[in-house]
Design a protein around this motif. Structure first.
Motif, PDB file in Angstrom:
ATOM      1  N   HIS A   1       0.942  -1.122   0.030  1.00 33.89           N
ATOM      2  CA  HIS A   1      -0.062  -0.115  -0.026  1.00 33.89           C
ATOM      3  C   HIS A   1       0.872   1.115  -0.081  1.00 33.89           C
ATOM      4  O   HIS A   1       2.108   1.118   0.005  1.00 33.89           O
ATOM      5  CB  HIS A   1      -0.957  -0.171   1.184  1.00 33.89           C
ATOM      6  CG  HIS A   1      -1.681  -1.218   1.342  1.00 33.89           C
ATOM      7  ND1 HIS A   1      -3.032  -1.316   0.860  1.00 33.89           N
ATOM      8  CD2 HIS A   1      -1.692  -2.237   2.251  1.00 33.89           C
ATOM      9  CE1 HIS A   1      -3.706  -2.571   1.140  1.00 33.89           C
ATOM     10  NE2 HIS A   1      -2.764  -3.008   1.809  1.00 33.89           N
TER      11      HIS A   1
ATOM     12  N   CYS B   1      -3.850  -1.560  -4.854  1.00 35.47           N
ATOM     13  CA  CYS B   1      -3.642  -2.977  -3.866  1.00 35.47           C
ATOM     14  C   CYS B   1      -4.798  -3.848  -3.905  1.00 35.47           C
ATOM     15  O   CYS B   1      -5.041  -4.547  -3.216  1.00 35.47           O
ATOM     16  CB  CYS B   1      -3.636  -2.316  -2.524  1.00 35.47           C
ATOM     17  SG  CYS B   1      -4.932  -1.198  -2.036  1.00 35.47           S
TER      18      CYS B   1
ATOM     19  N   HIS C   1      -9.127  -0.789  -3.774  1.00 35.57           N
ATOM     20  CA  HIS C   1      -8.055   0.411  -3.532  1.00 35.57           C
ATOM     21  C   HIS C   1      -8.634   1.794  -3.600  1.00 35.57           C
ATOM     22  O   HIS C   1      -8.062   2.609  -2.607  1.00 35.57           O
ATOM     23  CB  HIS C   1      -7.065   0.173  -4.648  1.00 35.57           C
ATOM     24  CG  HIS C   1      -6.289   1.319  -4.941  1.00 35.57           C
ATOM     25  ND1 HIS C   1      -5.179   1.813  -4.040  1.00 35.57           N
ATOM     26  CD2 HIS C   1      -6.145   2.272  -6.005  1.00 35.57           C
ATOM     27  CE1 HIS C   1      -4.661   2.991  -4.684  1.00 35.57           C
ATOM     28  NE2 HIS C   1      -5.119   3.201  -5.832  1.00 35.57           N
TER      29      HIS C   1
HETATM   30 CU1  CUA Z   1      -4.020   0.072  -0.230  1.00 33.96          CU
HETATM   31 CU2  CUA Z   1      -4.451   0.895  -2.508  1.00 33.96          CU
END
Ligand code: CUA
Length: 311
Positions: A143, A182, A186
């Motif tokens: 992230h 991610c 996200h």
């Molecule tokens: Cu956590 Cu994009």
């Protein structure tokens, strides 16, 4: 312009420096765009073929011209590098004694814990006028913690700690984004940063559901529960090294190498103790990888850090 996403509010001490660097790059770029395209237009008009049998005069290079367009850009690049390096070091080097906050990223939320033990999800409360350092890690994938108004952004990586510091300069409510793709949600891994007067921050820490114990205390409790004390209790016959005062100090390993006991070293020594064995000890500590979650690990690290300078 604060609502215009290209120019978010400047709400930290380094924000104007980042913007000044950006402005410098933009000005240089615009200057060269105007210069190059202006000359293309002017020359194509001035030197256009005026009659059918006109032959252009042949040119075979010019040393002074080539030196000029090599040396002038070289110094411009060195100038940009110097200003950039200065801003980079200001962003990377945290001042001494910042307020510490631990952040854990996971699909798809931000969890943080303050030293007092207070926890929050997808919000981050910080005082203004005080350096704050985030120690961050991820429970799953990569992230990236991004606060545009503070002009800070850093990857949050599974399996290691990254740190980031800032000093909020303006009371307010600011966006918090995940800036690394991610997974499917996200885009929803977002939150709010609340920069508050130090007094209000203190009240906030004490308000709401009370934290049962500080990070340090929670770490101490787990240190006891996991049985760490049985080997790390100190004394000459102890099976493991005494941990008081090791934080940020040099450790000599059995391989003869010296390493600094920073947060990543402490983390690795808990999860994978065999990776680095301190000189004079046997590799007998059990592996804790998979047995402690990131939140608990952060608490134990905070506890070991707190032993600095204690008996
Ligand atoms: Cu956590 Cu994009």
């Amino acid at each position: 312009m604060s609502d215009f996403p290209l120019f978010p509010e400047q709400a930290s001490t380094i924000a104007w420096q980042v913007d000044a660097l950006y402005g410098l790059l933009l000005a240089l770029t615009l200057f060269f765009i105007v210069l190059v395209f202006g000359l293309v237009i002017v020359f194509s008009l001035k030197y256009r073929r005026k009659s059918k049998d006109e032959q252009p005069e042949q040119i075979h290079g010019s040393i002074p011209l080539e030196l000029a367009w090599t040396i002038i850009p070289l110094f411009m690049a060195i100038g940009v590098f110097t200003v950039g390096a200065d801003v980079y070091f200001r962003i990377e080097r945290s001042p001494a004694d910042p307020l510490e906050i631990y952040v854990v990223g996971k699909q798809w939320m931000w969890k943080s814990q303050h030293e007092s033990g207070k926890r929050e999800i997808n919000t981050l409360h910080v005082p203004v006028g005080q350096p704050v350092r985030l120690t961050m890690t991820s429970e799953d994938v990569l992230h990236d913690f991004f606060i545009p108004a503070f002009r800070v952004k850093k990857d949050v990586v599974p399996g290691r700690y990254t740190t980031m510091w800032f000093e909020a300069s303006k009371v307010g409510e600011y966006h918090l984004f995940c800036a690394e793709y991610c997974g499917t949600q996200h885009a929803y891994m977002i939150g709010k940063v609340y920069a508050m007067e130090p007094g209000d921050y203190h009240d906030w820490l004490l308000g709401g559901p009370m934290a049962s114990e500080s990070m340090e205390k929670a770490g101490e409790r787990q240190f006891a529960q996991l049985g760490c004390e049985s080997c790390h209790q100190g004394g000459s016959d102890a099976r493991g090294p005494h941990l008081a005062g090791i934080y940020d100090q040099k450790r000599r390993l059995s391989s003869g190498r010296e390493v600094v006991a920073d947060i990543d070293y402490i983390r690795e020594s808990i999860l994978h103790p065999q990776a680095k064995i301190v000189d004079g000890y046997d590799p007998i500590m059990p592996v804790f990888d998979g047995q402690i979650n990131e939140q608990s690990l952060g608490q134990i690290v905070a506890y070991i850090k707190s032993l600095e300078g204690k008996e």
